[in-house]
Design a protein around this motif. Structure first.
Motif: not given
Length: 223
Positions: A95-98, A115-116, A161-163, A175-179
């Motif tokens: 789970a890639l939050q950053g 998941v990013m 690469y961005g999400g 690629a999903v919202a941060a939360e």
């Protein structure tokens, strides 16, 4: 340091809230957590998470500069960590939050799914820009987990690469919202818990046999 918790049938490995560089103590802590994952029986899956600005920025270059005489030993330990995750007999989700860079990006590729966060943060293999070639084993891992086109671009251009771009390139699965990053990772993992066990481990070992052999080559880990 990394910690391991359990949420019903999902094991959650939190690798930290800093840059999560691969310091030898950090590697040892993750290895200890993976020991616990392997000892756990019954339905289970693993989600690897972090908190803050970074997922992981990879090798601890400051430590390497201070311990140049241990370069080969260090490479072996990094390769073995990647091999362990790649071959775990449970389904794994990163789970890639950053920011996820260099060996941290390779660590994410060793997981079954990624998941990013869609809006901020980068996934990047910067080696072409920082004059550090991939080891043969690292090259094998990247090329086994990405399409030829994505591997070539990521490895030779150091593209960030961005999400959404990472999703389009097949680097991440969602690629999903941060939360939603952690929750989506847990959801993916929960759907796969019944597949844990020796059969899954054998499938992975055979699917990635050449990569695992390269990662576990202790004679010439640096090429």
């Amino acid at each position: 340091m990394p910690t391991l918790d359990r949420h019903d049938d999902v094991l959650v490995l939190d690798i930290g809230d800093g840059e999560n560089r691969f310091h030898p103590d950090w590697i040892a802590s993750v290895d200890a957590a993976l020991d616990e994952v392997e000892k756990t029986t019954g339905p289970r899956a693993l989600v690897t998470v972090a908190t803050g600005k970074y997922f992981s920025t990879g090798l601890d270059l400051d430590w390497l500069l201070a311990h140049a005489d241990r370069q080969q030993e260090y490479a072996i330990s990094v390769h073995e960590l990647l091999a362990r995750v790649l071959a775990l007999p449970v389904v794994t989700v990163a789970a890639l939050q950053g920011h996820t860079f260099a060996a941290g990006a390779m660590f994410s590729l060793a997981h079954d799914f990624r998941v990013m966060r869609a809006d901020r943060g980068y996934w990047c293999l910067p080696e072409a820009d920082i004059d550090i070639p991939f080891t043969p084993a690292m090259s094998a891992l990247i090329q086994a987990r990405l399409s030829p086109q994505a591997a070539h671009e990521a490895m030779t251009t150091a593209r960030r690469y961005g999400g959404l771009d990472a999703r389009a390139a097949g680097i991440v699965d969602q690629a999903v919202a941060a939360e939603e990053v952690r929750g989506t990772g847990l959801e993916l993992a929960r759907a796969q818990v019944r597949r844990a066990g020796s059969t899954l481990g054998t499938i992975k070992a055979r699917m990635y046999a050449p990569v695992l052999a390269a990662l576990r080559d202790r004679e010439r880990p640096l090429g």
